[in-house]
Design a protein around this motif. Structure first.
Motif, mmCIF file in Angstrom:
data_model
loop_
_atom_site.group_PDB
_atom_site.id
_atom_site.type_symbol
_atom_site.label_atom_id
_atom_site.label_comp_id
_atom_site.label_asym_id
_atom_site.label_seq_id
_atom_site.Cartn_x
_atom_site.Cartn_y
_atom_site.Cartn_z
ATOM 1 N N THR A 192 -34.624 -28.108 3.766
ATOM 2 C CA THR A 192 -34.736 -27.536 4.840
ATOM 3 C C THR A 192 -33.210 -26.364 4.651
ATOM 4 O O THR A 192 -32.610 -26.105 5.574
ATOM 5 N N MET A 193 -33.053 -26.398 3.303
ATOM 6 C CA MET A 193 -31.608 -25.263 4.105
ATOM 7 C C MET A 193 -31.354 -23.931 2.702
ATOM 8 O O MET A 193 -32.581 -24.481 2.037
ATOM 9 N N PRO A 194 -32.247 -22.734 3.612
ATOM 10 C CA PRO A 194 -31.076 -21.844 4.495
ATOM 11 C C PRO A 194 -31.943 -22.836 5.521
ATOM 12 O O PRO A 194 -32.969 -23.088 6.023
ATOM 13 N N ALA A 195 -31.349 -23.294 6.527
ATOM 14 C CA ALA A 195 -31.266 -23.727 8.238
ATOM 15 C C ALA A 195 -32.904 -22.590 8.786
ATOM 16 O O ALA A 195 -32.343 -21.402 8.277
ATOM 17 N N HIS A 196 -32.529 -23.931 9.924
ATOM 18 C CA HIS A 196 -33.681 -22.856 11.328
ATOM 19 C C HIS A 196 -33.362 -23.886 12.162
ATOM 20 O O HIS A 196 -33.515 -25.222 12.265
ATOM 21 N N THR A 197 -33.779 -22.851 13.224
ATOM 22 C CA THR A 197 -34.661 -23.887 14.420
ATOM 23 C C THR A 197 -35.934 -23.494 14.780
ATOM 24 O O THR A 197 -36.090 -22.203 14.153
ATOM 25 N N MET A 220 -27.014 -31.505 12.244
ATOM 26 C CA MET A 220 -27.552 -30.876 13.065
ATOM 27 C C MET A 220 -26.472 -30.038 14.134
ATOM 28 O O MET A 220 -25.717 -29.760 13.286
ATOM 29 N N GLY A 221 -26.925 -29.411 15.295
ATOM 30 C CA GLY A 221 -26.370 -28.606 16.135
ATOM 31 C C GLY A 221 -26.783 -27.535 16.239
ATOM 32 O O GLY A 221 -27.685 -27.328 15.673
ATOM 33 N N GLU A 222 -26.018 -26.358 17.053
ATOM 34 C CA GLU A 222 -26.007 -25.283 16.839
ATOM 35 C C GLU A 222 -25.797 -24.556 15.832
ATOM 36 O O GLU A 222 -25.011 -24.803 15.511
ATOM 37 N N PRO A 223 -26.906 -23.976 15.610
ATOM 38 C CA PRO A 223 -26.083 -22.856 14.067
ATOM 39 C C PRO A 223 -24.793 -23.075 13.721
ATOM 40 O O PRO A 223 -24.299 -23.245 13.039
ATOM 41 N N THR A 224 -23.819 -22.003 14.766
ATOM 42 C CA THR A 224 -22.674 -22.432 14.618
ATOM 43 C C THR A 224 -21.664 -23.243 15.455
ATOM 44 O O THR A 224 -20.920 -22.995 15.976
ATOM 45 N N GLU A 225 -22.197 -24.957 15.604
ATOM 46 C CA GLU A 225 -21.792 -25.802 16.289
ATOM 47 C C GLU A 225 -22.395 -26.941 15.174
ATOM 48 O O GLU A 225 -22.675 -27.843 16.012
ATOM 49 N N THR A 226 -22.097 -26.657 14.460
ATOM 50 C CA THR A 226 -22.852 -27.900 13.334
ATOM 51 C C THR A 226 -22.043 -29.178 13.201
ATOM 52 O O THR A 226 -20.775 -29.196 13.535
ATOM 53 N N SER A 241 -35.258 -29.006 20.046
ATOM 54 C CA SER A 241 -35.532 -27.700 19.655
ATOM 55 C C SER A 241 -34.108 -26.494 19.239
ATOM 56 O O SER A 241 -34.424 -25.158 18.649
ATOM 57 N N TRP A 242 -32.683 -26.919 19.857
ATOM 58 C CA TRP A 242 -32.030 -25.824 19.666
ATOM 59 C C TRP A 242 -30.895 -26.532 18.452
ATOM 60 O O TRP A 242 -29.858 -25.558 17.862
ATOM 61 N N SER A 243 -31.674 -27.602 18.067
ATOM 62 C CA SER A 243 -30.964 -28.045 16.958
ATOM 63 C C SER A 243 -31.382 -27.311 15.364
ATOM 64 O O SER A 243 -32.732 -27.692 15.102
ATOM 65 N N ILE A 244 -31.216 -27.306 14.615
ATOM 66 C CA ILE A 244 -31.204 -27.036 13.142
ATOM 67 C C ILE A 244 -31.347 -28.377 12.678
ATOM 68 O O ILE A 244 -31.393 -29.358 13.569
ATOM 69 N N HIS A 245 -31.542 -28.743 11.244
ATOM 70 C CA HIS A 245 -32.360 -30.084 10.630
ATOM 71 C C HIS A 245 -32.503 -29.718 9.729
ATOM 72 O O HIS A 245 -33.226 -29.177 8.885
ATOM 73 N N ASP A 270 -37.061 -19.952 13.197
ATOM 74 C CA ASP A 270 -35.728 -19.161 13.374
ATOM 75 C C ASP A 270 -34.929 -19.179 12.527
ATOM 76 O O ASP A 270 -34.346 -20.520 12.686
ATOM 77 N N PHE A 271 -34.949 -18.920 11.487
ATOM 78 C CA PHE A 271 -33.481 -18.669 9.938
ATOM 79 C C PHE A 271 -32.195 -18.198 10.306
ATOM 80 O O PHE A 271 -31.953 -17.124 11.065
ATOM 81 N N VAL A 272 -31.831 -19.000 9.819
ATOM 82 C CA VAL A 272 -30.650 -18.206 10.236
ATOM 83 C C VAL A 272 -29.962 -18.438 8.829
ATOM 84 O O VAL A 272 -29.707 -18.955 8.137
#
Length: 278
Positions: A192-197, A220-226, A241-245, A270-272
């Motif tokens: 799962t990289m590139p990551a998404h939410t 994990m975490g928000e895309p700008t706060e991994t 749901s708000w976290s990348i995985h 929602d790709f990051v």
């Protein structure tokens, strides 16, 4: 039964290693001769690790139905099971389901008298996810050979992998639960990289085929706060749901993914942008 509460992403920014692991990781899901339940307020998901022997394990012996406000566990729920161990049997009042390694079974709303038994020694490991359900769909076995297979990634990007979709709209109908198994090929370590939410769904990752001397770094975490959690074999990560995985291993590995929420559209992501992730 361990109860896991939902988390605010603003609060999660301040979690240290121990707090991250306490909130999102289950280190010991499988205990011989027991059923371990993790109940999360994230979309009301229930994860279970079931390690039966020749003695029967009855689900209702391990479930406090008062906690769910129902007369029995699947009165208003559905259940997906993937066999990560040796041959095992699942019985309900309506049928008997024999599972070889990496076979799965779906139990629809209304199933009762659910029992589990190992058929070959004490090596059965049944991983389960349960979601709220408001319609009854037929229970059935999904053999490993019946899963929908999707190949993604490449060796050049270290994410050459095979996705096996078991509980998926193209395989069978469910209310909201989706499950499958991903295997990374030798030489690949990223999933799962590139990551998404996906704000519409939560996700659960159960890692397996992680060798004793290896680990997976689950991001994990928000895309700008991994953040990251170090994960070992047969350990579970719950992803809001708000976290990348996403994960990166020190060697190739496998994981069972499961999703529930507003829809069952596998590619609703929602790709990051790689230039934005931090």
């Amino acid at each position: 039964m361990h109860i896991n509460y939902n988390n605010n992403p603003k609060d999660a920014k301040s979690y240290d290693t121990d707090r991250l692991r306490e909130e999102f990781l289950t280190e010991e899901l499988f205990k011989q001769g027991e059923i371990t339940l993790v109940y999360s307020h994230i979309d009301r998901v229930v994860a279970m690790g079931i390690s039966p022997s020749s003695a029967v394990l009855k689900l209702e012996d391990f479930v406090d139905n008062k906690a769910f406000g129902t007369d029995y566990f699947l009165q208003r729920r559905e259940l997906g099971i993937v066999n990560l161990g040796e041959k095992a049997e699942v019985r309900t009042q309506n049928g008997v389901y024999v599972l070889e390694h990496l076979d799965a079974v779906y139990l629809g709303k209304g199933e009762q008298d659910i029992e589990f038994r190992a058929l070959e020694g004490d090596f059965a490991k049944l991983y389960c996810l349960s979601a709220p359900a408001h319609h009854t769909y037929p229970s059935r076995t999904i053999l490993r050979s019946e899963a929908r297979v999707v190949e993604l990634g490449s060796l050049e990007t270290a994410n050459d992998r095979v996705i096996n979709q078991y509980l998926h709209p193209d395989v069978l109908p469910t209310c909201q639960l989706c499950m499958g198994v991903t295997h990374l090929k030798p030489g690949s370590v990223w999933n799962t990289m590139p990551a998404h939410t996906h704000e519409r769904r939560m996700e659960a990752y159960l890692y397996f085929n992680v060798q004793p001397s290896q680990v997976v770094f689950h991001f994990m975490g928000e895309p700008t706060e991994t953040r990251h959690i170090v994960v070992r074999n047969h350990q579970l990560v719950l992803s809001p749901s708000w976290s990348i995985h996403s994960g990166c291993g020190t060697q190739n590995y496998s994981f069972v993914w499961g999703m529930l929420g507003e829809n069952q559209t596998f590619d609703d992501m929602d790709f990051v942008d790689m230039n934005e992730i931090r």
